[in-house]
Design a protein around this motif. Structure first.
Motif, PDB file in Angstrom:
ATOM      1  N   THR A 144      -0.648  -8.895 -94.214  1.00  0.00           N
ATOM      2  CA  THR A 144       0.552  -9.723 -94.420  1.00  0.00           C
ATOM      3  C   THR A 144       0.223 -11.156 -94.040  1.00  0.00           C
ATOM      4  N   GLN A 145       0.564 -12.042 -94.947  1.00  0.00           N
ATOM      5  CA  GLN A 145       0.326 -13.457 -94.688  1.00  0.00           C
ATOM      6  C   GLN A 145       1.640 -14.104 -94.302  1.00  0.00           C
ATOM      7  N   GLU A 146       1.591 -14.920 -93.240  1.00  0.00           N
ATOM      8  CA  GLU A 146       2.825 -15.600 -92.832  1.00  0.00           C
ATOM      9  C   GLU A 146       3.216 -16.607 -93.897  1.00  0.00           C
ATOM     10  N   PRO A 147       4.502 -16.687 -94.272  1.00  0.00           N
ATOM     11  CA  PRO A 147       4.886 -17.678 -95.275  1.00  0.00           C
ATOM     12  C   PRO A 147       4.704 -19.091 -94.709  1.00  0.00           C
ATOM     13  N   PHE A 148       4.382 -20.037 -95.603  1.00  0.00           N
ATOM     14  CA  PHE A 148       4.171 -21.419 -95.154  1.00  0.00           C
ATOM     15  C   PHE A 148       5.493 -22.027 -94.684  1.00  0.00           C
ATOM     16  N   ALA A 149       5.446 -22.692 -93.542  1.00  0.00           N
ATOM     17  CA  ALA A 149       6.642 -23.406 -93.081  1.00  0.00           C
ATOM     18  C   ALA A 149       6.211 -24.672 -92.365  1.00  0.00           C
ATOM     19  N   ARG A 150       6.954 -25.742 -92.542  1.00  0.00           N
ATOM     20  CA  ARG A 150       6.684 -26.982 -91.794  1.00  0.00           C
ATOM     21  C   ARG A 150       7.341 -26.863 -90.421  1.00  0.00           C
ATOM     22  N   PRO A 151       6.794 -27.515 -89.395  1.00  0.00           N
ATOM     23  CA  PRO A 151       7.338 -27.358 -88.045  1.00  0.00           C
ATOM     24  C   PRO A 151       8.832 -27.680 -87.949  1.00  0.00           C
ATOM     25  N   ARG A 167      11.209 -28.637 -93.081  1.00  0.00           N
ATOM     26  CA  ARG A 167      11.437 -29.398 -94.326  1.00  0.00           C
ATOM     27  C   ARG A 167      10.717 -28.774 -95.516  1.00  0.00           C
ATOM     28  N   ALA A 168      11.217 -29.093 -96.727  1.00  0.00           N
ATOM     29  CA  ALA A 168      10.493 -28.738 -97.948  1.00  0.00           C
ATOM     30  C   ALA A 168       9.239 -29.615 -98.016  1.00  0.00           C
ATOM     31  N   VAL A 169       8.235 -29.195 -98.779  1.00  0.00           N
ATOM     32  CA  VAL A 169       6.968 -29.934 -98.817  1.00  0.00           C
ATOM     33  C   VAL A 169       7.145 -31.369 -99.321  1.00  0.00           C
ATOM     34  N   ASP A 170       8.154 -31.566-100.184  1.00  0.00           N
ATOM     35  CA  ASP A 170       8.350 -32.907-100.759  1.00  0.00           C
ATOM     36  C   ASP A 170       9.562 -33.616-100.151  1.00  0.00           C
ATOM     37  N   GLN A 171       9.898 -33.214 -98.924  1.00  0.00           N
ATOM     38  CA  GLN A 171      11.095 -33.792 -98.292  1.00  0.00           C
ATOM     39  C   GLN A 171      10.723 -34.811 -97.221  1.00  0.00           C
ATOM     40  N   LEU A 172      11.346 -35.983 -97.314  1.00  0.00           N
ATOM     41  CA  LEU A 172      11.145 -37.016 -96.289  1.00  0.00           C
ATOM     42  C   LEU A 172      11.907 -36.617 -95.023  1.00  0.00           C
ATOM     43  N   TYR A 217      -1.522 -30.047 -94.822  1.00  0.00           N
ATOM     44  CA  TYR A 217      -1.226 -29.360 -93.573  1.00  0.00           C
ATOM     45  C   TYR A 217      -1.214 -27.856 -93.866  1.00  0.00           C
ATOM     46  N   LYS A 218      -1.987 -27.101 -93.130  1.00  0.00           N
ATOM     47  CA  LYS A 218      -2.113 -25.650 -93.367  1.00  0.00           C
ATOM     48  C   LYS A 218      -2.364 -25.365 -94.852  1.00  0.00           C
ATOM     49  N   ASP A 219      -3.352 -26.068 -95.404  1.00  0.00           N
ATOM     50  CA  ASP A 219      -3.762 -25.906 -96.820  1.00  0.00           C
ATOM     51  C   ASP A 219      -2.701 -26.313 -97.838  1.00  0.00           C
ATOM     52  N   THR A 220      -1.636 -26.967 -97.394  1.00  0.00           N
ATOM     53  CA  THR A 220      -0.550 -27.313 -98.317  1.00  0.00           C
ATOM     54  C   THR A 220      -0.289 -28.819 -98.309  1.00  0.00           C
ATOM     55  N   PRO A 221      -0.275 -29.473 -99.477  1.00  0.00           N
ATOM     56  CA  PRO A 221       0.055 -30.898 -99.511  1.00  0.00           C
ATOM     57  C   PRO A 221       1.531 -31.131 -99.147  1.00  0.00           C
ATOM     58  N   VAL A 222       1.767 -32.037 -98.223  1.00  0.00           N
ATOM     59  CA  VAL A 222       3.141 -32.312 -97.765  1.00  0.00           C
ATOM     60  C   VAL A 222       3.394 -33.824 -97.688  1.00  0.00           C
ATOM     61  N   LEU A 223       4.675 -34.173 -97.752  1.00  0.00           N
ATOM     62  CA  LEU A 223       5.115 -35.577 -97.715  1.00  0.00           C
ATOM     63  C   LEU A 223       5.605 -35.936 -96.321  1.00  0.00           C
ATOM     64  N   ASP A 224       5.249 -37.130 -95.839  1.00  0.00           N
ATOM     65  CA  ASP A 224       5.816 -37.732 -94.628  1.00  0.00           C
ATOM     66  C   ASP A 224       5.592 -36.858 -93.385  1.00  0.00           C
ATOM     67  N   LEU A 225       4.358 -36.838 -92.917  1.00  0.00           N
ATOM     68  CA  LEU A 225       3.975 -35.963 -91.802  1.00  0.00           C
ATOM     69  C   LEU A 225       4.511 -36.457 -90.457  1.00  0.00           C
ATOM     70  N   ASP A 252      -2.701 -31.712 -86.932  1.00  0.00           N
ATOM     71  CA  ASP A 252      -3.400 -30.547 -87.476  1.00  0.00           C
ATOM     72  C   ASP A 252      -3.766 -30.704 -88.950  1.00  0.00           C
ATOM     73  N   ALA A 253      -3.497 -31.885 -89.528  1.00  0.00           N
ATOM     74  CA  ALA A 253      -3.736 -32.054 -90.968  1.00  0.00           C
ATOM     75  C   ALA A 253      -5.230 -32.120 -91.264  1.00  0.00           C
ATOM     76  N   SER A 254      -5.649 -31.507 -92.389  1.00  0.00           N
ATOM     77  CA  SER A 254      -7.059 -31.582 -92.777  1.00  0.00           C
ATOM     78  C   SER A 254      -7.311 -32.806 -93.661  1.00  0.00           C
ATOM     79  N   VAL A 255      -6.253 -33.311 -94.283  1.00  0.00           N
ATOM     80  CA  VAL A 255      -6.348 -34.559 -95.050  1.00  0.00           C
ATOM     81  C   VAL A 255      -5.160 -35.416 -94.661  1.00  0.00           C
ATOM     82  N   ASP A 256      -5.461 -36.678 -94.418  1.00  0.00           N
ATOM     83  CA  ASP A 256      -4.441 -37.612 -93.947  1.00  0.00           C
ATOM     84  C   ASP A 256      -4.475 -38.807 -94.882  1.00  0.00           C
ATOM     85  N   ALA A 257      -3.335 -39.165 -95.469  1.00  0.00           N
ATOM     86  CA  ALA A 257      -3.329 -40.299 -96.402  1.00  0.00           C
ATOM     87  C   ALA A 257      -2.134 -41.194 -96.151  1.00  0.00           C
ATOM     88  N   ASN A 258      -2.343 -42.484 -96.374  1.00  0.00           N
ATOM     89  CA  ASN A 258      -1.258 -43.455 -96.267  1.00  0.00           C
ATOM     90  C   ASN A 258      -1.167 -44.172 -97.594  1.00  0.00           C
TER      91      ASN A 258
END
Ligand code: UDP
Length: 252
Positions: free
Chosen positions: A5-12, A15-20, A178-186, A193-199
Motif C-alpha cells: 500500500t502506497q500512502e496517497p500524496f499530501a502536502r503538509p 493544499r492542492a498541488v497547484d494551489q497558492l 516535493y515527494k516526487d510531485t511538482p507543486v506550486l508555492d512551497l 525536503d524538495a528535490s528540485v527548487d525553482a524560483n
C-alpha cells in the motif's frame, strides 16, 4: 501474497498541488515610506517599502548616464526565523544569500521599468522579512512591485513625475518537486525536503524575467521542468490579479 500500500500524496498543509498559499497585501504598513506593503504568502511575511531619493548613484553621475535608478535591499529580521538570525551589521557583512536575493529583486523590478523616465531619482526598495516560512525572495519581489507602483503613482499625483516608468507588472513564485510531485508555492517544510527548487519571476503579461531551477542532490527531467513552468505561470497569473487589486485599493 501481500499487497503493497502506497500512502496517497499530501502536502503538509493540505493544499492542492497547484494551489497558492493565502496571499494578502496590507498596504501602508510603513507610513514614512512613499509606498509600503506587508505581503503575506501564508506564514511568510515581508515588509516592502519604496522610498525616493532625489539623487542618482555616484557611478551614474560620473558616467553621465541619463535617467534614474531603482535598487533593492533585503534582510531577514533576527526574529523572522526559528533560531535567531544575527543582524548583518553585528556580523560585519551581508552573507552571500542576502546579496544574491537583493540583486534578484532589483533586476526583477528594472526589467519592467524604463529608468530613463525617472530622471534624477533613485527608488530604494527595502524588503525586510518579518516571518520566514519559505519563498521569502519571491514574496519580496511580489511586494516590492506593489510598493514601487504605489510610490510611482503618488509621485505622479504630486506632479514630481510626468509619466509612469513601469511597462508591465512583475511577480514571483516558487515551484518545486516535493515527494516526487511538482507543486506550486512551497512552504518551509516542503522547501527543506524538495528535490528540485525553482524560483520564477514573470510579468503580468506572462513573460519571464528570471527562471532559476536547481536539483538539490537530485536531477530533473524536461517533463518535470515543463510542469513546474506551467504551475508557476498559473500562480503568477493569480498573483498578478491580486497585486492589481491591492494597488487599486491602496491608492483609494
Ligand atoms: N531560512 C532560515 N534561515 C536562513 C535562511 C533560510 O530559517 O538563514 C529558511 C526560511 O524559512 C526561508 C527558507 O529557509 O524562507 C528557504 O530559504 P531559501 O534560501 O531557499 O530562500 P527563500 O525560499 O526564503 O527565498
Amino acid at each position: 501474497m501481500t499487497e503493497q500500500t502506497q500512502e496517497p500524496f499530501a502536502r503538509p498543509d493540505g493544499r492542492a498541488v497547484d494551489q497558492l498559499r493565502p496571499i494578502d497585501f496590507q498596504i501602508g504598513i510603513a507610513p514614512h515610506a512613499l509606498g509600503s506593503v506587508l505581503v503575506s504568502f501564508g506564514n511568510t511575511r515581508v515588509i516592502c517599502a519604496a522610498s525616493i531619493d532625489n539623487r542618482v548613484p555616484g557611478w551614474m553621475r560620473a558616467q553621465k548616464v541619463e535617467g534614474g535608478w531603482m535598487t533593492a535591499e533585503y534582510s531577514m529580521l533576527p526574529y523572522s526565523t526559528h533560531d535567531r538570525k544575527q543582524r548583518d551589521i553585528s556580523r560585519g557583512k551581508a552573507d552571500g544569500r542576502t546579496i544574491e536575493i537583493q540583486r534578484l529583486i532589483g533586476r526583477s523590478m528594472r526589467a519592467v521599468f524604463d529608468l530613463k523616465k525617472l530622471t534624477g531619482k533613485t527608488i530604494w526598495l527595502d524588503c525586510d522579512v518579518l516571518q520566514a516560512d519559505g519563498g521569502t525572495r519571491t514574496a519580496s519581489i511580489t511586494g516590492a512591485y506593489v510598493a514601487a507602483q504605489i510610490a510611482i503613482q503618488k509621485l505622479i499625483a504630486k506632479e514630481e513625475l510626468e509619466e509612469n516608468p513601469f511597462t508591465d507588472s512583475v511577480a514571483a513564485v516558487s515551484v518545486g518537486v516535493y515527494k516526487d510531485t511538482p507543486v506550486l508555492d512551497l512552504n518551509y517544510p516542503e522547501d527543506k525536503d524538495a528535490s528540485v527548487d525553482a524560483n520564477l519571476v514573470m510579468t503580468g503579461s506572462g513573460k519571464y524575467v528570471e527562471a532559476q531551477s536547481s536539483g538539490e542532490e537530485a536531477t530533473f527531467t524536461r517533463e518535470e521542468l515543463d510542469t513546474l513552468l506551467e504551475l508557476g505561470a498559473k500562480g503568477i497569473a493569480e498573483i498578478s490579479q491580486l497585486q492589481k487589486a491591492a494597488i487599486c485599493e491602496g491608492l483609494k
